[in-house]
Design an enzyme around this catalytic site. Structure first.
Site, PDB file in Angstrom:
ATOM      1  N   GLY A   1       0.731  -1.585  -0.124  1.00 11.28           N
ATOM      2  CA  GLY A   1       0.363  -0.283   0.202  1.00 11.28           C
ATOM      3  C   GLY A   1       0.398   0.888   0.008  1.00 11.28           C
ATOM      4  N   SER A   2       1.161   2.186  -0.819  1.00  8.04           N
ATOM      5  CA  SER A   2       1.879   3.370  -1.117  1.00  8.04           C
ATOM      6  C   SER A   2       1.402   4.714  -2.104  1.00  8.04           C
ATOM      7  CB  SER A   2       2.893   2.836  -1.302  1.00  8.04           C
ATOM      8  OG  SER A   2       2.840   2.026  -1.899  1.00  8.04           O
ATOM      9  N   ARG A   3       2.393   5.086  -2.692  1.00  5.52           N
ATOM     10  CA  ARG A   3       1.829   6.064  -3.707  1.00  5.52           C
ATOM     11  C   ARG A   3       2.772   6.857  -4.461  1.00  5.52           C
ATOM     12  NH1 ARG A   3      -0.456  12.086  -0.970  1.00  5.52           N
ATOM     13  NH2 ARG A   3       1.504  13.308  -2.535  1.00  5.52           N
TER      14      ARG A   3
END
EC number: 4.1.1.65
Length: 250
Positions: free
Chosen positions: A208-210
């Site tokens: 989960g990240s950006r």
């Protein structure tokens, strides 16, 4: 970048295949399977073992690494990540991208440019790819917090890694891998001095990240807020082109 050459005239070969699992994730999947089998076969606790086996399957799926058909046009900047376009704003690149590096190479200009933020949920592919071809000029790791990667402040506060790519024609592009609430590890596949092709795998962020992409000056996005991107395939922008694009969520 070696691969099967396909075009819009029907040349090439295409078939559906199960996505491969990136080597970085195989150990996590095998650990999850071992724990699940321990509860199932040793302790005979099916109420825990079967859900854990489901978790193991999800871990393998998280590290899936599907092939992508990458546009071969120097005008295009392609998405480095699968996910949701969660923010489009005009900001100055991070200071770490602006300053000259140890070799004396100048950084990105300090004036505001368009930043596209792509949020990756735990269900998205997390292999990140190069938005353009060129030479990796810098890879800068910055420790930080683990606030929700969907928030604007995550670009300045979270654990992150900046990558700047320079083309032979002088064009430079920077993008940042940002860890999120669940992510605790950014894994690079490239280092300064590497020559890379557009769409080449450059790293991953676990769980989960950006990813933030800083478009070159004078370039507007070819995606809209709320659109989903596919790493290595979706065109984020065309160098030097500015045009309003609108969409309607239905």
């Amino acid at each position: 970048m070696a691969g099967n050459q396909l075009d819009n005239q029907g040349r090439g070969e295409a078939s559906w295949n199960w996505p491969s699992i990136h080597p970085e994730g195989r150990k996590f999947g095998l650990i999850a399977v071992a724990i699940a089998l321990f509860f199932l076969l040793i302790l005979d606790w099916e109420i825990i073992g079967w859900p854990l086996l489901g978790v193991a399957a999800w871990v393998f799926a998280f590290f899936r690494d599907p092939e992508r058909v990458v546009p071969q046009d120097d005008r295009y900047i392609v998405a480095p990540a699968d996910g949701l376009v969660s923010l489009i704003s005009k900001v100055a690149p991070p200071p770490e991208m602006q300053m000259a590096d140890s070799a004396g190479n100048p950084g990105l200009p300090g004036e505001p440019v368009v930043r596209i933020s792509i949020f990756m949920s735990v269900f998205d592919v997390h292999i990140n790819r190069a938005p353009i071809s060129g030479t990796v000029e810098r890879v800068i790791y910055m420790p930080g917090k683990f606030v929700n990667a969907d928030l604007d402040k995550a670009s300045e506060e979270n654990e992150r890694q900046h990558i700047v790519i320079a083309r032979g024609d002088g064009l430079k592009l920077g993008f940042t891998q940002i860890a999120g609430l669940v992510a605790r590890r950014i894994v690079p596949f490239v280092k300064p001095g590497d020559m890379i092709a557009v769409g080449q795998r450059v790293g991953l962020i676990r769980f989960g990240s950006r990813v933030d992409v800083y478009l070159p000056a004078g370039t507007d996005p070819r995606v809209v807020l709320g659109q989903r991107t596919v790493a290595g395939e979706t065109v984020l922008g065309e160098v030097g082109q500015q045009k309003l694009i609108e969409g309607i969520a239905l």
